[in-house]
Design a protein around this motif. Structure first.
Motif, PDB file in Angstrom:
ATOM      1  N   PRO A 198       0.721  -1.137   0.039  1.00 26.85           N
ATOM      2  CA  PRO A 198       0.055  -0.062   0.073  1.00 26.85           C
ATOM      3  C   PRO A 198       0.798   1.128  -0.032  1.00 26.85           C
ATOM      4  N   TYR A 231      -5.048   3.632  -0.322  1.00 21.44           N
ATOM      5  CA  TYR A 231      -4.023   2.873  -0.143  1.00 21.44           C
ATOM      6  C   TYR A 231      -3.234   3.417   1.374  1.00 21.44           C
ATOM      7  N   TYR A 232      -3.155   4.636   1.466  1.00 17.23           N
ATOM      8  CA  TYR A 232      -2.520   5.166   2.478  1.00 17.23           C
ATOM      9  C   TYR A 232      -3.449   4.942   3.788  1.00 17.23           C
ATOM     10  N   SER A 234      -5.199   2.061   4.369  1.00 15.21           N
ATOM     11  CA  SER A 234      -4.883   0.852   4.675  1.00 15.21           C
ATOM     12  C   SER A 234      -3.398   0.634   5.492  1.00 15.21           C
ATOM     13  N   THR A 235      -2.790   1.661   5.276  1.00 17.86           N
ATOM     14  CA  THR A 235      -1.429   1.483   6.061  1.00 17.86           C
ATOM     15  C   THR A 235      -1.470   2.029   7.652  1.00 17.86           C
TER      16      THR A 235
END
Length: 396
Positions: A198, A231-232, A234-235
């Protein structure tokens, strides 16, 4: 509209001597198979293979024989001959100091590199030196060559770290040069490698968003900005999420979606943990609120910004440009030219002063004060030829 851009990416060569030897053998062609090299150094092929793959130790006398067989000084084989230059180069690139010297070192190291890993690393560093010196065409061509090597490494060794860093660097040059040759090839190569990572996928999507926006493909840009943010998220890394949220908000501002932009800036602010980032996001939020005519809330955020600036100044760091821009925003919010006038007396660059002069020109024109309007028109012409609306300026 200020955004948080990724830095150029660097990496180190993994200490895998056996892999380096095999890469050099491959470069030298069919005459340097493992069997041929084993014959040259007087070693059994199976034993040589185990040593190259780290299953048995390689001794110094054996390394000397291998270096001789490969027609290389042992210092070149062990990267000892460029070690000091490499340390100096990385220090200069990190500190942005003596950049002509950095370019000289990077050129020297890349000219003697052997083996696909060292070639990739040295070309990446050479591209970084060109990029920092604003030689964007040279940086692009250098990173494009490094990309070809990194792609081979990823396909052969399933090691995508170099590929990612070079792709991220290439995307920087695409965004700046606004020239998109080889882009579809690069994207098709990148996506399968990074879909499960991600952080890296977030960087790639952000770069794709910038490129799509430069091509006026705003729907694709919006999709990529929001994919990058997803995506970020999900980190669960709060600072990365905040910066991606800010960048998405900046895009929505440019598209005139001020309500969406406002919410995103407000979401980002609590997690930006350094003064500079907070001031950047506060400034963009205030601009958004001005477009929405929410002057009371804008004034509150301006006061917060001045508190931050005063705290930084008291610790010995002066953010004069931020102070000037918030004075100008205060004039816009309060419809009072006094604060913008302060900017013209501050020790800031002409570009920043031109924003204040343009505001004052508009203010006095709107108030039918022709004498003052002419005065500030002359100042604007001395400082800048641009008379576009200030809030729409990318660097305000």
């Amino acid at each position: 509209m200020k955004t948080f851009e990724p830095d150029t990416q660097s990496f180190v060569i993994p200490p895998q001597l056996g892999q380096r030897i095999m890469e050099i053998m491959e470069e030298k062609g069919k005459a340097f198979t493992q069997q041929a090299l084993a014959n040259r150094i007087g070693m059994n092929r199976v034993t040589l293979s185990k040593k190259l793959h780290g299953e048995r130790d390689l001794y110094l006398f054996e390394l000397r024989r291998i270096a001789d067989a490969l027609h290389l000084p042992i210092e070149r084989l062990l990267l000892e001959d460029t070690k000091e230059d490499q340390v100096e180069l990385e220090g200069l690139l990190e500190k942005l100091e003596n950049l002509p010297r950095a370019l000289e070192l990077a050129t020297k190291i890349s000219s003697i590199a052997v083996g696909i890993t060292e070639r990739t690393k040295s070309l990446n560093d050479l591209g970084r030196a060109y990029y920092i010196l604003e030689k964007y065409d040279e940086a692009f061509e250098t990173w494009l060559l490094a990309f070809e090597y990194a792609q081979k490494i990823a396909n052969k060794n399933n090691d995508t770290s170099m590929l990612f860093n070079i792709i991220a660097n290439l995307m920087l040059t695409y965004s700046i040069r606004k020239e998109y040759s080889h882009l579809s090839e690069i994207i098709s190569t990148v996506e399968p490698h990074f879909a499960s990572d991600p952080f890296r996928a977030g960087v790639i999507c952000y770069s794709l968003a910038k490129i799509a926006e430069n091509q006026n493909n705003y729907e694709a840009a919006r999709r990529h900005y929001h994919r990058s943010l997803d995506y970020y998220i999900s980190t669960q890394h709060q600072l990365s999420i905040a910066r991606a949220t800010h960048n998405t908000a900046a895009f929505e501002f440019r598209q005139g979606n001020y309500q969406v932009s406002k919410k995103l800036f407000e979401d980002a602010l609590p997690y930006l943990n350094d003064h500079m980032s907070k001031l950047v996001s506060l400034k963009e939020l205030v601009k958004t609120l001005l477009m929405m005519q929410e002057t009371e809330l804008a004034s509150t955020h301006i006061n917060t910004a001045f508190e931050l600036i005063n705290g930084v100044v008291s610790s010995g760091t002066h953010y004069a440009v931020f102070e000037a821009k918030f004075h100008l925003l205060k004039s816009m919010v309060s419809n009072n030219p006094h604060f913008a006038m302060k900017v013209l007396d501050m020790k800031v660059d002409d570009r920043t002063k031109s924003f204040a002069a343009r505001y004052l020109l508009d203010f006095y024109e709107d108030n039918d004060d022709s004498a003052q309007a002419i005065k500030y028109y002359r100042i604007v012409r001395n400082l800048s030829n641009n008379v576009l609306p200030i809030l729409g300026e990318e660097d305000f």
